[in-house]
Every structure is written in C-alpha cells, then in structure tokens.
Design a protein around this motif. Structure first.
Motif, PDB file in Angstrom:
ATOM      1  N   SER A   1       0.819  -1.219   0.000  1.00 15.90           N
ATOM      2  CA  SER A   1       0.000   0.000   0.000  1.00 15.90           C
ATOM      3  C   SER A   1       0.846   1.259   0.000  1.00 15.90           C
ATOM      4  O   SER A   1       0.540   2.229  -0.699  1.00 15.90           O
ATOM      5  CB  SER A   1      -0.874   0.055   1.250  1.00 15.90           C
TER       6      SER A   1
ATOM      7  N   SER B   1      -1.617  -4.719  -2.614  1.00 21.13           N
ATOM      8  CA  SER B   1      -2.346  -4.154  -1.478  1.00 21.13           C
ATOM      9  C   SER B   1      -2.894  -2.799  -1.918  1.00 21.13           C
ATOM     10  O   SER B   1      -2.661  -2.360  -3.036  1.00 21.13           O
ATOM     11  CB  SER B   1      -1.417  -3.923  -0.294  1.00 21.13           C
ATOM     12  N   GLY B   2      -3.561  -2.151  -1.010  1.00 23.81           N
ATOM     13  CA  GLY B   2      -4.023  -0.793  -1.294  1.00 23.81           C
ATOM     14  C   GLY B   2      -5.503  -0.593  -1.074  1.00 23.81           C
ATOM     15  O   GLY B   2      -5.985   0.535  -1.000  1.00 23.81           O
ATOM     16  N   ALA B   3      -6.247  -1.716  -0.971  1.00 21.01           N
ATOM     17  CA  ALA B   3      -7.701  -1.597  -0.882  1.00 21.01           C
ATOM     18  C   ALA B   3      -8.128  -0.798   0.359  1.00 21.01           C
ATOM     19  O   ALA B   3      -8.952   0.118   0.270  1.00 21.01           O
ATOM     20  CB  ALA B   3      -8.335  -2.989  -0.864  1.00 21.01           C
ATOM     21  N   ILE B   4      -7.559  -1.136   1.492  1.00 20.07           N
ATOM     22  CA  ILE B   4      -7.989  -0.473   2.732  1.00 20.07           C
ATOM     23  C   ILE B   4      -7.581   1.002   2.703  1.00 20.07           C
ATOM     24  O   ILE B   4      -8.373   1.896   3.033  1.00 20.07           O
ATOM     25  CB  ILE B   4      -7.410  -1.204   3.971  1.00 20.07           C
ATOM     26  N   ALA B   5      -6.342   1.251   2.267  1.00 19.07           N
ATOM     27  CA  ALA B   5      -5.860   2.633   2.219  1.00 19.07           C
ATOM     28  C   ALA B   5      -6.700   3.478   1.259  1.00 19.07           C
ATOM     29  O   ALA B   5      -7.049   4.623   1.555  1.00 19.07           O
ATOM     30  CB  ALA B   5      -4.393   2.639   1.792  1.00 19.07           C
TER      31      ALA B   5
ATOM     32  N   ASN C   1      -5.421 -10.072  -4.145  1.00 13.15           N
ATOM     33  CA  ASN C   1      -5.393  -9.406  -2.846  1.00 13.15           C
ATOM     34  C   ASN C   1      -6.081 -10.339  -1.859  1.00 13.15           C
ATOM     35  O   ASN C   1      -6.711 -11.327  -2.252  1.00 13.15           O
ATOM     36  CB  ASN C   1      -6.102  -8.049  -2.906  1.00 13.15           C
ATOM     37  N   GLU C   2      -5.968 -10.012  -0.584  1.00 13.86           N
ATOM     38  CA  GLU C   2      -6.701 -10.792   0.402  1.00 13.86           C
ATOM     39  C   GLU C   2      -8.180 -10.441   0.308  1.00 13.86           C
ATOM     40  O   GLU C   2      -8.544  -9.300   0.013  1.00 13.86           O
ATOM     41  CB  GLU C   2      -6.198 -10.484   1.818  1.00 13.86           C
TER      42      GLU C   2
ATOM     43  N   ASP D   1     -10.367  -9.317   2.072  1.00 13.61           N
ATOM     44  CA  ASP D   1     -10.462  -8.644   3.368  1.00 13.61           C
ATOM     45  C   ASP D   1     -11.887  -8.543   3.896  1.00 13.61           C
ATOM     46  O   ASP D   1     -12.122  -8.564   5.099  1.00 13.61           O
ATOM     47  CB  ASP D   1      -9.912  -7.213   3.259  1.00 13.61           C
TER      48      ASP D   1
ATOM     49  N   GLY E   1      -3.612 -10.972   6.933  1.00 15.03           N
ATOM     50  CA  GLY E   1      -3.199  -9.763   7.632  1.00 15.03           C
ATOM     51  C   GLY E   1      -2.123  -8.981   6.924  1.00 15.03           C
ATOM     52  O   GLY E   1      -2.047  -7.777   7.039  1.00 15.03           O
ATOM     53  N   ASP E   2      -1.284  -9.650   6.197  1.00 14.84           N
ATOM     54  CA  ASP E   2      -0.265  -8.916   5.447  1.00 14.84           C
ATOM     55  C   ASP E   2      -0.073  -9.622   4.110  1.00 14.84           C
ATOM     56  O   ASP E   2      -0.183 -10.846   4.009  1.00 14.84           O
ATOM     57  CB  ASP E   2       1.056  -8.858   6.216  1.00 14.84           C
ATOM     58  N   ASN E   3       0.177  -8.814   3.102  1.00 13.82           N
ATOM     59  CA  ASN E   3       0.258  -9.395   1.773  1.00 13.82           C
ATOM     60  C   ASN E   3       1.612 -10.030   1.468  1.00 13.82           C
ATOM     61  O   ASN E   3       1.766 -10.677   0.435  1.00 13.82           O
ATOM     62  CB  ASN E   3      -0.105  -8.350   0.721  1.00 13.82           C
TER      63      ASN E   3
HETATM   64  N1  GLU Z   1      -5.073  -6.442   1.916  1.00 19.57           N
HETATM   65  C1  GLU Z   1      -4.784  -5.148   2.444  1.00 19.57           C
HETATM   66  C2  GLU Z   1      -5.214  -4.050   1.484  1.00 19.57           C
HETATM   67  O1  GLU Z   1      -5.386  -4.271   0.322  1.00 19.57           O
HETATM   68  C3  GLU Z   1      -3.320  -4.906   2.698  1.00 19.57           C
HETATM   69  C4  GLU Z   1      -2.518  -5.865   3.482  1.00 19.57           C
HETATM   70  C5  GLU Z   1      -1.033  -5.511   3.368  1.00 19.57           C
HETATM   71  O2  GLU Z   1      -0.702  -4.435   2.887  1.00 19.57           O
HETATM   72  O3  GLU Z   1      -0.172  -6.299   3.707  1.00 19.57           O
HETATM   73  O4  GLU Z   1      -5.355  -2.915   1.868  1.00 19.57           O
END
Ligand code: GLU
Length: 396
Positions: A30, A68-72, A156-157, A159, A169-171
C-alpha cells in the motif's frame, strides 16, 4: 555462523535468478501504491510497474501481481480517518474500506495494464483458499488458466469476508502462499527498503546490507527481530516468514526498493537487493511435499500398463485405474498401488472418491458424459505424483 554469501557488488545473483524464472509473483504494498496525502492511487508508480510487467511478459515470463491498497484507498473514500499507516480502524471499518477500495484498486490495475494490451483479472483469496487442498487446486487451476490466456492475475486478500483470526493480515505472506500455490520460481517483494540488513539501517549506522541469503538461520531471523521491524512498512519479520514459505516451495524471493520508476528493470540492471535463494525447483519442492509424511486418505490400484507409464513420468488416467478405496476428496493425498497391491507411490487426486469410482476404467473423453461436468483428463496429474524408486518388493 551466518550462512550468507555477501556479494560485494553487482547484485547480479538476483538479476540472473529473475531473468531465468518462468513464473514471477510481484508484490506491491500500500505504501508504494497509495499516495498518502490524497488517499488515491499513485498513477506514476503504477504505470512504472505495469511497464515492468509488460517487459517481463515480452521476454516470455508469466507474471502474477499481489497488490495491497484496498484499505488505504477505501478508508479515505468512506470518510474513515487515517491513511495508509493508520492501524486504528476497527475490523469492520477496515473490511468496509477494503470493499470500497478494492473496486478502485482493480480498476487502476485494469487501466494500467490495458495500456500494454494486457488483461487484468481480480482474485481475492482467504487463507483457507491456499491451505485447503481442494480450494488450493481450484485457485491454482484458475490462475494457470488466466496465465495461459495471457491475463495477469491481480491478487489481494479477501479482506471483506475474513475475520481477524483467519486473516493473512499482510500481503507478504499472502504473496508467498500464492507463489507456492502456482509453483512460481520467483517472488519479488517491492518494498520501501532495498533488502535485509544486519540491523535497522535507519537507526544503526553500522548495519550492513546482505546480498544473498541461502538459509534462514536463527541469525538471519534475529536480524529482522522486533527491534528492527519498523524499518519496513510490512515489517521485516513478515518478509522473512514469506521467504520461508517461498523457499520451502522451491521459490526464490527478492526484496528490493519499489520506489524506483521501473523497480524490476532497475533490479535487472544491478540495483541493490537481497536474494533469498531456494534450494530446490518448485516441482521438486512440490514432489518432496507429496512424498513427505502425510497419511493417504485412500488408494487407487492401477493395471500393469499404467504402472509402467507412471514409472516413465506419465499422469494416471482413469483408463489405467482398476479400483479405488478409502474416503478421499479432490486434492487429497492418495496411495497408488500396482496390480499386486504394492504401494508404488503417492499423489494428489483430481477427483473425489465418488467421482473416481464412476470414471475408473473409462477414457478421459467420456468423463463429461459420466459426471455431467468437464473435469481434468487425469486422475492424478504427473506433477502431483511421486512414484517410488523401483525395488524388489514392487516388481511384478
Ligand atoms: N489487503 C490489504 C489491502 O489491500 C493490505 C494488506 C497488506 O498491505 O499487507 O489494503
């Protein structure tokens, strides 16, 4: 003794290993992809990585992205406070943010790859998708199909549905599991550090960079210890856990600086990095895993002709099997017996026991008519089969 080969200069070990890889998983975090001040995709960074992906594919290499990046991205859009580094969001807020941000993320990847005429495919995974054999086989087959059809899986996870206890929890670790699942040769972690140091380079002036790691010794694991965890956004501890998962699966791993315009290109042209070298090839590692101490859930007896074919490295087709017993599901480990009932090897079944018994003795072309769906042509694919060395007890 620290088992490392500290290459004094050009980081050509990683460049050579990357250049010879068939399938490469690239993980982007992210902090690299999302502009913290605006909460939007860093388009230039994404464009640079997309150009790198196009370059690798032009060389005939397969690429899978773990992004990653979805949550951000989603937290800002939903008006939830905090950006990339905010750890204060409640689980359900993070999940809501991920649901919102994943749409934006997938769209950004689609656009960036489309500029190179490359299709993007979204894959969201939960831990059980990589750990349960049946789901693992399905996800593996889907990704292989996407790669064969020329698309880049963007993983991606999942989530939104994962609970705190069952999240990756972490990618970093997700990326390593994906690499293991698809038998990738190389996992590249694009990070905000250019590799592993003996200490925290931002705090300890004498911390030295390691060019290559061939074994994850206690000394190496200590270098990432909690005291040094802060020097990378995902944490060096999870990166070393990822290295262990990858190396166990016969996949090498590279940590390099993802902040360059063209991070993979820069890696290939001598940029500083740490290479974690795998001892075995992915196929060898997969076969070692199959040959390991797992208890078979059932067995299949094969005819004389099939036993000979299996010893020559072929797959087991339904036509070559004569009977099956036990209680197994798709993806489970089963024993393979010769016509005399001697166990000659172990493999992963492509069919459940119920379906196996229906198609046994039939030609692969008849499977669809018998089962009502088009399954694999093999009962056990050669890549999922380990036949023991021929010895006196198994001679027929
Ligand atoms: N899956 C989460 C997301 O896309 C990030 C997890 C990570 O950065 O490790 O925001």
């Amino acid at each position: 003794m620290v088992a490392i080969t500290d290459m004094t200069s050009p980081y050509n070990g990683a460049a050579a290993a990357l250049a010879s890889a068939n399938t490469i998983v690239i993980k982007i975090g992210s902090s690299l992809l999302v502009d913290e001040s605006t909460g939007t995709v860093n388009a230039d960074r994404l464009a640079g990585i997309a150009s790198d992906i196009a370059m690798l594919r032009d060389k005939g290499q397969n690429v899978v992205v773990v992004s990653s990046g979805a949550i951000a991205l989603g937290s800002r859009a939903l008006g939830l406070t905090g950006g990339v580094a905010d750890r204060r969001l409640a689980l359900e807020e993070k999940q809501a943010a991920a649901a919102t941000g994943q749409v934006v993320l997938a769209h950004a990847w689609r656009e960036a790859l489309a500029r190179h005429d490359i299709g993007a495919a979204q894959i969201l995974l939960s831990p059980e998708d990589t750990e349960t054999r049946r789901r693992h086989l399905n996800a593996r087959a889907t990704m292989t199909t996407l790669i064969e059809r020329g698309a880049v899986p963007v993983v991606n996870e999942n989530d939104t549905v994962a609970t705190a206890e069952i999240r990756f929890g972490d990618n970093d670790r997700l990326a390593a599991r994906v690499a293991a699942m698809i038998s990738a040769d190389m996992l590249v972690l694009l990070s905000d550090v250019d590799g592993l140091y003996t200490g925290n380079p931002r705090k300890e002036g004498d911390a030295t960079h390691l060019g290559e790691v061939t074994k994850l010794t206690d000394d190496i694991m200590r270098m990432a210890g909690p005291a040094n965890a802060a020097y990378a956004s995902g944490g060096m501890v999870t990166k070393l856990e990822a290295a262990r998962i990858a190396m166990d699966a016969g996949c090498g791993m590279i940590i390099c600086d993802g902040r360059h315009d063209r991070p993979v290109k820069s890696l290939l042209t001598g940029g500083q990095n740490t290479l974690f070298r795998a001892e075995h090839s992915p196929l060898t590692a997969r076969k070692r895993w199959i040959a390991g101490a797992l208890t078979p859930k059932g067995s299949l007896r094969v005819d004389v002709g099939a036993a000979i074919a299996l010893r020559q490295g072929r797959s087991l087709l339904p036509a070559g099997a004569v009977s099956g017993s036990g209680n197994f599901d798709r993806g489970d480990l089963i024993a393979v017996e010769d016509a005399n009932g001697h166990v000659i090897g172990h493999g992963l079944s492509a069919y459940s026991q119920a379906d196996t018994l229906i198609i046994i003795g039939h030609k692969s072309g008849e499977i669809e008519g018998l089962l009502g769906y088009r399954g694999r042509a093999e009962l056990i694919h050669a890549d999922d089969l380990v036949i023991r060395e021929h010895d006196a007890t198994t001679k027929s």
